[in-house]
Design a protein around this motif. Structure first.
Motif, short mmCIF file in Angstrom:
data_model
loop_
_atom_site.label_atom_id
_atom_site.label_comp_id
_atom_site.label_asym_id
_atom_site.label_seq_id
_atom_site.Cartn_x
_atom_site.Cartn_y
_atom_site.Cartn_z
N GLU A 34 2.16 8.15 -1.03
CA GLU A 34 2.04 9.02 0.14
C GLU A 34 1.07 8.42 1.17
OE1 GLU A 34 0.90 12.96 -1.01
OE2 GLU A 34 2.51 13.10 -2.49
N TYR A 35 -0.09 7.96 0.70
CA TYR A 35 -1.09 7.40 1.61
C TYR A 35 -0.61 6.10 2.23
CZ TYR A 35 -4.09 10.86 -0.65
OH TYR A 35 -4.62 12.03 -1.14
N LYS A 37 2.49 5.44 2.90
CA LYS A 37 3.45 5.84 3.93
C LYS A 37 2.72 6.32 5.19
CE LYS A 37 7.62 8.58 4.52
NZ LYS A 37 7.45 9.64 5.47
N ILE A 38 1.64 7.07 5.00
CA ILE A 38 0.86 7.55 6.15
C ILE A 38 0.33 6.37 6.95
CG2 ILE A 38 -1.30 8.69 6.79
CD1 ILE A 38 -0.80 10.65 4.47
N LEU A 39 -0.20 5.35 6.26
CA LEU A 39 -0.73 4.17 6.96
C LEU A 39 0.37 3.38 7.66
CD1 LEU A 39 -3.49 2.79 4.55
CD2 LEU A 39 -3.78 4.05 6.69
N LYS A 40 1.55 3.29 7.01
CA LYS A 40 2.68 2.58 7.64
C LYS A 40 3.11 3.24 8.93
CE LYS A 40 5.26 0.05 4.15
NZ LYS A 40 6.48 0.01 3.36
N ASP A 41 3.06 4.57 8.94
CA ASP A 41 3.46 5.32 10.13
C ASP A 41 2.37 5.34 11.20
OD1 ASP A 41 5.85 5.83 8.86
OD2 ASP A 41 5.24 7.83 8.15
N GLY A 42 1.26 4.65 10.94
CA GLY A 42 0.18 4.58 11.92
C GLY A 42 -0.80 5.72 11.85
N GLY A 43 -0.74 6.49 10.79
CA GLY A 43 -1.64 7.63 10.64
C GLY A 43 -2.99 7.22 10.07
N VAL A 44 -3.81 8.21 9.85
CA VAL A 44 -5.15 8.01 9.30
C VAL A 44 -5.22 8.68 7.93
CG1 VAL A 44 -7.60 8.44 9.70
CG2 VAL A 44 -6.09 8.03 11.63
N LEU A 45 -5.94 8.07 7.02
CA LEU A 45 -6.08 8.65 5.69
C LEU A 45 -6.76 10.01 5.77
CD1 LEU A 45 -7.23 5.54 3.64
CD2 LEU A 45 -5.03 6.69 3.50
N PRO A 46 -6.40 10.93 4.87
CA PRO A 46 -7.06 12.24 4.85
C PRO A 46 -8.55 12.09 4.58
CG PRO A 46 -5.10 12.25 3.46
CD PRO A 46 -5.32 10.84 3.89
#
Length: 118
Positions: A34-35, A37-46
């Motif tokens: 999940e994390y 995938k978040i990083l691949k989408d350009g997001g930030v870790l929780p």
């Protein structure tokens, strides 16, 4: 003497990890996916989730951990660290005893060889 400023808070945090007052809890495989995938989408870790940093300074994009902080009081932490110190002192004492006995045995053997050589 260091030529640059040392961040003492980072040093304190690393000592807390070293003496298990803070612990890195690895995330499960599912959470890692999940994390990632978040990083691949350009997001930030929780908040509270961190990526492992390898020895070469590279940050992992596949393995993550959370930090567990003990709920010990200041006096309990002091007691814990005192017991750690006592354990280390006992280890040093055992090493000194071992080398002292080894030295005495070597001296006795040396004197016995010298006496038989005469």
């Amino acid at each position: 003497m260091p030529k640059e400023k040392i961040n003492l808070r980072d040093e304190l945090r690393s000592y807390k990890f070293e003496f298990d007052l803070l612990q890195k809890i690895p995330c499960s495989k599912q959470e890692n996916k999940e994390y990632q995938k978040i990083l691949k989408d350009g997001g930030v870790l929780p908040n509270g989730v961190f990526a492992y940093v390898y020895d070469n300074g590279e940050t992992s994009t596949t393995e993550f951990y959370t930090v567990y902080e003990t709920d010990l009081t200041e006096s309990e932490i002091a007691e814990y660290l005192t017991y750690k110190k006592l354990n280390l002192i006992r280890t040093i004492k055992n090493c000194v005893m071992f080398f002292t006995v080894l030295t005495i045995i070597a001296m006795v053997v040396y004197f016995m060889i010298m006496i038989t050589a005469m």
